[in-house]
Design an enzyme around this catalytic site. Structure first.
Site, PDB file in Angstrom:
ATOM      1  N   CYS A 241      35.084  33.896  39.224  1.00  0.00           N
ATOM      2  CA  CYS A 241      36.243  33.001  39.283  1.00  0.00           C
ATOM      3  C   CYS A 241      36.630  32.710  40.723  1.00  0.00           C
ATOM      4  O   CYS A 241      37.339  31.746  40.987  1.00  0.00           O
ATOM      5  CB  CYS A 241      37.415  33.596  38.508  1.00  0.00           C
ATOM      6  SG  CYS A 241      37.865  35.255  39.041  1.00  0.00           S
TER       7      CYS A 241
ATOM      8  N   GLU B  46      44.796  34.693  34.962  1.00  0.00           N
ATOM      9  CA  GLU B  46      43.922  34.534  36.126  1.00  0.00           C
ATOM     10  C   GLU B  46      42.733  33.712  35.662  1.00  0.00           C
ATOM     11  O   GLU B  46      41.856  34.204  34.954  1.00  0.00           O
ATOM     12  CB  GLU B  46      43.500  35.911  36.655  1.00  0.00           C
ATOM     13  CG  GLU B  46      42.755  35.857  37.974  1.00  0.00           C
ATOM     14  CD  GLU B  46      41.270  36.015  37.790  1.00  0.00           C
ATOM     15  OE1 GLU B  46      40.556  34.990  37.893  1.00  0.00           O
ATOM     16  OE2 GLU B  46      40.827  37.144  37.546  1.00  0.00           O
TER      17      GLU B  46
END
Length: 678
Positions: free
Chosen positions: A293, A254
């Protein structure tokens, strides 16, 4: 403060000072850590040999209850983590997301035990008939992998980043070794100490290492799972290691991505959607000082609205007080470190070669704190008027409170710009027009792991663009890593091995403890509804008395329910239909089946809990005779509630209704709540 590892059942200090951790706002030294000298092979082996077997002895229900107990324990302690979180530069609101969001994820995965059953394995889907006579069938069973989950986490969420991963592997029955970022691991350690001290987890199911982690993947094998959260460049380097490839180790990545928010053309200035869009972008730029993120890096708006967006967003950003999160009134804290501050400045300078600075400053600005000692940064808003020609915006990420305005002419252009991110974790389309949202989904869905449709109706309860939720997929294609975290049961399956199990239905029933069609049934003189939960065996069956269907049955049911669909009441309207004559209602068939199999006297069965599946496979006409096989299919014990004076479980029953030719006319799974003895 010398930070410590928790490995092989004990707390161990580092052999040297490899990294020093600093307060993000004051620059004061917090502690030091290092993984130099650690024998990672022994650490991973300890997890495999000690933690793994202990977890695999537990059922999904027991592991879920373990997570619930841990979540309740940490929830009672949650306030103690806030002062430490402030040292990372996080405000109170930022810390809430990290601390209480992480604990909330534990609660969410604890509740998923109900979907996974009461065994140490999970039967995935229905059985497949593999032979003519039905004596050879197959089903898919998922069992815990016999390795260890290695979690390599980022600096921005020291608690949530750990809990959102270990919640899943622990529920699946796998132990974990957590390597948090060496920049903020002091906060992770604080919580791990409380977890270990609680004694809730079996020994070996959670270990902590602090430092660079060099060598942590050198001894992984095919039964292990590696998860990584961080920069795309680092993730690709780790994923490409020969050991990962040679051992075929599952690697879930990720990574950071250039996420976008798109303002629909219908969301003109003055509309509710326009205001919501500005609010959402401001929040995503300033939460965690933009160090997420999932943060919005590209703001894609109709070219005719770009001036309005620039002005409105600038006005909102100007209301953001920057400084030490422990100071009154601060709404955006510091970046995580002076080093990160320098990296953000360098990235902004690169972006300025193809964009203009329209809000914010790199050096001379006011803060509520010591600007020289702290890693502070103002929100930075850039503007790129040629986004298809000047493409640095789609390639370079400044991991801080930095976003770029981009104009578009038509929706197709907005989709193309969003997709130039080459794979993102999330994007938002702000529109009140369903066609716009639909076209965006079809055009941009393949390049995004999640899409938020933001408008006046969803906004009141929306968790926002940047909030991954336990029940929804978190991950994205391409640059975002191609991984998948969270997502409810989907994520649990990453830590399970799927086995195609084949054999005779009776054997598969005994092995899986879930009744398989065609297996032997056990008839007894005692009605199953007269049995307590413990006494019911999978395969226990009653064959009911039979009933011959009449036209009065059908007419009475139509009058009682008001269901006067023509096929049930008008024989003259059947031309061109599958029916030969008036047909019994499917729900009458199911209701009559219940009348045939229910035991009317008071007993251990407390209530009908619901209907899980139901299919009507053959028309039932007047004159046909039906009977029922009722078979115990699966059992799931439930936790006793404080306000109840009895224990209970859920029993799933297979209901097979057949006619005088022994053909099945209806099949269903019903659930009853049944008392346990004692």
């Amino acid at each position: 403060m010398q930070l410590q590892h928790y490995i092989e059942g004990k707390w161990v200090g580092p052999s040297q000072e490899e990294f020093t951790q600093f307060d993000a706002s004051t620059g004061e030294v917090i502690g030091s850590c290092s993984t130099a000298g650690l024998e990672f092979g022994d650490i991973l082996d300890y997890a495999r040999k000690t933690g793994g077997p202990a977890l695999r002895k537990m059922s999904f229900r027991e592991r879920g209850l373990m997570l619930k107990k841990l979540a309740m324990h940490l929830n009672d302690l949650r306030k103690k983590y806030y002062p430490l979180s402030y040292q990372t530069g996080a405000t109170k609101g930022d810390s809430w997301v990290d601390i209480e969001g992480g604990i909330g994820t534990l609660f969410a995965y604890a509740s998923m035990r109900r979907q996974l059953g009461d065994q140490r394995w999970y039967v995935d889907g229905e059985a497949a008939r593999l032979s003519t006579e039905g004596t050879f069938i197959g089903t898919h069973v998922m069992v815990p992998r016999q390795g260890v989950a290695i979690h390599i986490n980022a600096f921005n969420f020291p608690i949530w980043g750990m809990l959102e991963k270990v919640a899943v592997n622990l529920l699946a029955g796998m132990p974990a070794v957590v390597k948090p970022s060496e920049i903020t691991s002091f906060l992770t350690e604080s919580m791990v100490r409380d977890i270990i001290a609680s004694g809730i987890l079996p020994e070996g199911s959670l270990q902590l290492v602090q430092g660079s982690g060099v060598g942590i993947l050198d001894t992984v094998d095919s039964q292990d799972v590696v998860t990584f959260t961080g920069s795309a460049a680092t993730g690709r380097k780790l994923k490409g290691m020969p050991r990962i490839t040679n051992e075929a180790v599952p690697f879930n990545m990720e990574a950071d991505s250039l996420n976008a928010a798109i303002l629909g053309k219908d969301a003109a200035p003055g509309t509710e959607e326009f205001s919501l869009f500005i609010k959402e972008v401001r929040r995503e730029m300033t939460t965690k000082a933009g160090q997420k993120c999932t943060a919005i890096r590209r703001i894609i708006v109709p070219e005719e609205y770009i001036e309005d967006v620039q002005i409105a967003l600038g006005q909102q950003l100007a209301k953001t007080t920057i400084g030490d999160p422990r100071n009154e009134g601060v709404r955006m804290g510091a970046l995580v470190s002076k080093k990160q501050q320098q990296v953000v400045k360098e990235r902004v300078q690169q972006l300025l070669k193809s964009s203009n600075l329209v809000y914010g400053q790199l050096d001379d600005f006011e803060v509520s704190g010591d600007r020289e000692k702290g890693a502070f940064c103002t929100p930075i808003l850039l503007r790129n008027d040629q986004p298809f020609e000047q493409t640095a915006t789609h390639d370079i990420e400044a991991f801080g409170p930095v976003s770029t305005l981009l104009p578009y002419r038509e929706l197709g252009d907005a989709i193309a710009l969003a997709n130039l991110g080459k794979g993102s974790l999330v994007s938002t389309i702000c529109t009140y027009d369903a066609h716009t949202a639909q076209e965006y989904l079809l055009g941009a869905g393949a390049q995004h792991g999640r899409i938020l449709i933001l408008n006046r109706e969803s906004a009141p309860e929306s968790t926002g663009h940047g909030s991954p939720m336990p029940l929804m997929n978190h991950g994205g294609p391409g640059r975002a890593g191609g991984g998948q975290e969270l997502g409810g049961i989907r994520s649990v399956k990453h830590y399970l091995q799927t086995v195609a199990l084949q054999g005779h239905p009776t054997m598969l029933t005994q092995v899986t403890q879930q009744y398989q069609p065609g297996a032997a049934r056990t008839e007894s003189d005692i009605h199953p509804f007269r049995k307590h939960f413990q006494d019911i065996k999978i395969g226990d069956t009653i064959t009911t008395a039979k009933h011959t269907v009449t036209e009065n049955d059908i007419g009475n049911f139509a009058n009682l329910t008001g269901d006067r669909f023509y096929a049930h009441v008008d024989a003259t309207s059947l031309e061109g239909t599958p029916f030969e004559q008036k047909v019994a209602h499917g729900y009458w068939v199911l209701s009559k089946a219940a009348g045939l199999f229910v035991e009317p006297r008071k007993g251990p069965v407390l209530l009908n809990y619901g209907l899980e599946t139901c299919r009507f496979t053959k028309p039932v006409y007047p004159g046909m005779t039906i009977g029922v096989y009722l078979t115990a299919k699966e059992k799931i014990e439930q936790q006793k509630r404080d306000d109840e004076d009895y224990r209970k479980g859920i029993v799933k029953w297979l209901v097979e209704v057949y006619d005088e030719t022994n053909e099945t006319v209806a099949i269903a799974t019903i659930l009853t709540m049944v008392k346990l003895k004692g």
